[in-house]
Design an enzyme around this catalytic site. Structure first.
Site, mmCIF file in Angstrom:
data_model
loop_
_atom_site.group_PDB
_atom_site.id
_atom_site.type_symbol
_atom_site.label_atom_id
_atom_site.label_comp_id
_atom_site.label_asym_id
_atom_site.label_seq_id
_atom_site.Cartn_x
_atom_site.Cartn_y
_atom_site.Cartn_z
ATOM 1 N N GLU A 262 0.843 -1.195 0.000
ATOM 2 C CA GLU A 262 0.000 0.000 0.000
ATOM 3 C C GLU A 262 0.873 1.238 0.000
ATOM 4 O OE1 GLU A 262 -2.860 0.655 3.067
ATOM 5 O OE2 GLU A 262 -3.698 -1.359 2.958
ATOM 6 N N GLU A 316 -13.700 5.896 -1.293
ATOM 7 C CA GLU A 316 -14.635 5.020 -0.575
ATOM 8 C C GLU A 316 -15.405 5.846 0.455
ATOM 9 O OE1 GLU A 316 -12.720 1.059 0.423
ATOM 10 O OE2 GLU A 316 -10.968 2.174 -0.315
ATOM 11 N N LYS A 319 -15.765 4.995 4.511
ATOM 12 C CA LYS A 319 -14.627 4.817 5.407
ATOM 13 C C LYS A 319 -14.708 5.819 6.553
ATOM 14 C CE LYS A 319 -10.726 3.258 4.349
ATOM 15 N NZ LYS A 319 -9.325 3.050 3.953
#
Length: 473
Positions: A262, A316, A319
């Site tokens: 990530e 998103e 979140k």
């Protein structure tokens, strides 16, 4: 993804010919209620040339949609299942059969991430990590998949005790004997790699007055010298990576490879989230893609080409946490790009001559008006040049000129006394020639005409006196 408050600093940007040296993937998170169906997501990935994707579960709809796509997939065994996978081999057998073997090889699963940032998990699942990894691997052996599918686990940089300078990187001592040594031994034995989640955004955000934004965004900067070995780092990302390499080396595991599972930069944030902006996100991810795909390792591991997964595919909306958490996406849920960056080697070649007004590199496709000291004639060639910003002042121009002619490798012979481009003998003219030489030699890649804000791109050929600026070397 974990927010960090420690300085992780660092690299050598490798500007070499475009070759498929490193690899770019994306994290496909789905904590949202407005995302397109998985079938459309796979089409989007293919349209962008993205060949690797990492998911945070084993959702059947996603894995079925990826079947036959040719996209390599990393799946995740969630933290809440670590205890079961560690305690019962039968659970690991069933999980692998149901979630991996049932889809392979039509869905090209290449790795299983066992847990995610387990060292930062408040539920204290760390002691179950290595036993779970071993049991999952044994299940792969049972189904004869162990030679094709690797087992690893993403760690956050908070697993480090020290990270600066990079060569002093070390793991937190309380985890070395019970977890890290067994983990690294398992990775060595199975031929796997360590997954690392690295976020320069968090380090910059915690210390914006100490860490240069250019350093965090892979833009031209003086760099940071490692006081232990004299290596100069030109990017925060590489320093973070080398801190982990150093920590592994301290335990005698120099041979373990790394995948950056990530990394990313948010396009929007709260007022107290320093650096969170569309321009900076475009700069970080665009320059990171270039850095990975043009090859070259880090100062400590110069031959370690990296596989890097960008976070994340979509914004998103569900979140929790600060605004940034909902704005890491490369795409909006309607599949439009949040900003324009390439994902492939061919994309880099096509993109470098078509930079948008917001490139993230600080570059502008424009023609200066007045006060520049140069004459700019029209050109229909589609070519671009790099020139100095005369308003930047000597404090910025002189060091940038020295860098371009020194470490940068620009051809500065024509601006020496008596040579063809010495006149006009002004700092702006000399810097412009040097900047352009560097820019053209680097293939006009995004970010190579920034020079800490002292340079910018023009779309018409500059001319200082009788000096002509080359467009190729």
């Amino acid at each position: 993804m974990e927010r960090l408050s420690l300085p992780f600093v660092f690299l050598v940007l490798s500007f070499i010919s475009l070759a498929d040296c490193g690899s770019i993937g994306v994290n496909y998170g789905r904590i949202a209620n407005n995302l397109p169906p998985a079938t459309k997501v796979v089409q989007l990935l293919k349209s962008q040339g993205i060949e690797r994707v990492k998911v945070y579960d084993t959702d059947p709809a996603v894995l079925k949609s990826l079947s036959g796509s040719g996209i390599k997939v990393t799946v995740d065994l969630p933290n809440e299942l670590l205890l079961s996978a560690a305690k019962r081999q039968s659970f690991a057998y069933t999980w692998v059969q149901k979630n991996v073997a049932a889809y392979y090889p039509s869905t090209k699963i290449e790795a299983i991430a066992v847990g995610n940032e387990v060292f930062a998990d408040p539920n204290n699942t760390t002691r179950f990590l290595v036993p779970a990894m071993k049991n999952i691997h044994e299940a792969l052996v049972k189904y004869k998949l162990d030679s094709d599918i690797k087992v690893s686990s993403p760690i956050a940089l908070s697993a480090l005790q020290n990270s600066y300078p990079a060569s002093s990187g070390s793991f937190r001592p309380e985890f070395i004997e019970p977890v890290f040594k067994p983990l690294l031994e398992f990775l060595r034995k199975t031929g796997s790699y360590l997954m690392v989640n690295a976020y320069p955004f968090f380090a910059y955000g915690s210390l914006p007055n100490l860490i240069s934004l250019d350093y965090a965004l892979f833009r031209e900067n003086p760099g940071v010298v490692d006081s232990n070995n004299g290596l100069r780092y030109l990017s925060l990302f590489d320093a973070q990576i080398d801190a982990v390499f150093a920590a592994m080396s301290a335990l005698k595991y120099d041979d373990i490879k790394m995948v950056v599972s990530e990394t990313g930069w948010p396009s929007k944030g709260d007022p107290n989230e320093a650096g969170a902006s569309l321009e900076n996100a475009a700069a970080y991810n665009g320059n990171l893609v270039r850095r990975v795909l043009t090859g070259g390792g880090t100062p400590l591991r110069p031959h370690a080409d990296l596989t890097v997964y960008l976070f994340a595919l979509f914004n998103e909306n569900n979140k929790p946490g600060p605004t940034s958490e909902r704005n890491y996406g490369l795409f909006y849920p309607n599949e439009e790009k949040v900003y324009e960056i390439p994902f492939t080697v061919q994309g880099l070649k096509n993109y470098r001559d078509k930079q948008s007004p917001v490139t993230g590199s600080g570059e502008r496709l424009t023609t200066p008006v007045g006060g520049g000291g140069g004459n700019y004639s029209a050109s229909a060639s589609g070519q671009t040049w790099c020139v100095a910003n005369g308003e930047a002042g000597k404090a910025k121009l002189q060091p940038a000129l020295d860098y371009a002619c020194g470490e940068g490798g620009a051809d500065c012979h024509p601006i020496q006394p008596g040579s063809t481009c010495f006149d006009p003998n002004t700092l702006e003219a000399h810097a412009s020639y040097a900047f352009n030489s560097y820019y053209q030699k680097k293939g006009r890649l995004i970010g190579t005409c920034y020079f800490g804000g002292a340079g910018y791109v023009v779309s018409q050929p500059p001319k200082f006196g009788k000096c002509e600026f080359p467009t190729g070397y």
